[in-house]
Enzyme design. Structure first.
Site, short mmCIF file in Angstrom:
data_model
loop_
_atom_site.label_atom_id
_atom_site.label_comp_id
_atom_site.label_asym_id
_atom_site.label_seq_id
_atom_site.Cartn_x
_atom_site.Cartn_y
_atom_site.Cartn_z
N ASP A 1 2.52 2.48 2.39
CA ASP A 1 3.82 2.23 3.05
C ASP A 1 4.85 1.83 1.99
O ASP A 1 5.96 2.36 1.92
CB ASP A 1 3.61 1.09 4.06
CG ASP A 1 4.73 0.95 5.07
OD1 ASP A 1 4.67 0.00 5.88
OD2 ASP A 1 5.67 1.76 5.03
N TYR B 1 -6.05 -2.58 6.31
CA TYR B 1 -6.57 -2.70 7.68
C TYR B 1 -8.09 -2.61 7.74
O TYR B 1 -8.69 -2.74 8.81
CB TYR B 1 -5.90 -1.69 8.60
CG TYR B 1 -4.48 -2.07 9.02
CD1 TYR B 1 -3.87 -3.24 8.57
CD2 TYR B 1 -3.76 -1.25 9.87
CE1 TYR B 1 -2.59 -3.58 8.95
CE2 TYR B 1 -2.46 -1.57 10.26
CZ TYR B 1 -1.89 -2.75 9.79
OH TYR B 1 -0.61 -3.10 10.18
N GLY C 1 -7.21 0.79 3.97
CA GLY C 1 -6.85 -0.17 2.92
C GLY C 1 -6.80 -1.57 3.50
O GLY C 1 -7.83 -2.12 3.92
N GLY D 1 0.79 -1.23 0.00
CA GLY D 1 0.00 0.00 0.00
C GLY D 1 0.82 1.28 0.00
O GLY D 1 1.87 1.37 -0.65
#
Ligand code: APR
Length: 171
Positions: free
Chosen positions: A35, A122, A120, A33
């Site tokens: 990150d 999570y 996303g 994502g």
């Protein structure tokens, strides 16, 4: 719309602001994502600095430099995993934003961009998150310290949800 707050659809790694916020995990050692996108754009020095931070608990935030990103800093925060809303997810999500704003003030950061943290992988429902996020932003962005508070959404569905929440909050 509050003049400080901006809701836009964009790739957060392209933004030339004092800080972008990363939706990280507790290891702070990268992931998928946003990150993954931030680490790819920042280059390997970001991971090297993250290693020195020894992780981050959910709801908290830690700051690094931005390296090859146009942003000067990255504020890494770890959002809650959505488990239906009865496990304190909204309080943890709020603390991600409040801790990010706190670190921004401490580091004299005047322009900051947030992705839709936890929305996303999570699984946090975007419309619920948007209302929480924008009511926190309304408190934090009206104190005079911040010049720009951007919400950088990656898809049209999130953009629409944030715009609807902003309208409900008269932002
Ligand atoms: N710019 C802006 N937003 C983005 C970008 C990008 N380049 N890429 C993805 N997004 C959006 C997603 O569409 C989503 O709305 O960021 C939001 C957050 O999604 P995730 O990146 O999946 O983050 P999150 O739901 O908080 O899950 C965190 O995923 O990548 C791993 O290491 C990370 O374990 C952690 C978990």
């Amino acid at each position: 719309m509050n003049s400080v707050i901006e809701i836009i659809q964009t790739d957060i790694t392209t933004l030339k602001v004092d800080a972008i916020v990363n939706a990280a995990n507790t290891s702070l050692l990268g992931g998928g994502g946003v990150d993954g996108a931030i680490h790819r754009a920042a280059g390997p020095e970001l991971l090297a600095e993250c290693r020195t931070l020894k992780g981050c608990e959910t709801g908290n935030a830690k700051i690094t430099r931005g390296y090859r990103l146009p942003a000067k800093h990255v504020i890494h925060t770890v959002g809650p995993v959505w488990h239906g809303g009865t496990g304190g997810e909204s309080e943890l999500l709020q603390s991600c934003y409040r801790n990010s704003f706190r670190l921004a003030r401490l580091n004299d950061i005047k322009s900051i961009a947030f992705p839709a943290i936890s929305c996303g992988v999570y699984g946090y429902p975007v419309p619920k998150a948007a209302r929480i996020v924008l009511s926190v932003a309304r408190d934090e962005a009206t104190g005079g310290h911040f010049e720009r508070v951007l919400f950088a959404l990656f898809d049209a569905e999130a953009l629409q949800a944030y715009r609807e929440a902003a309208a409900e909050l008269n932002l």
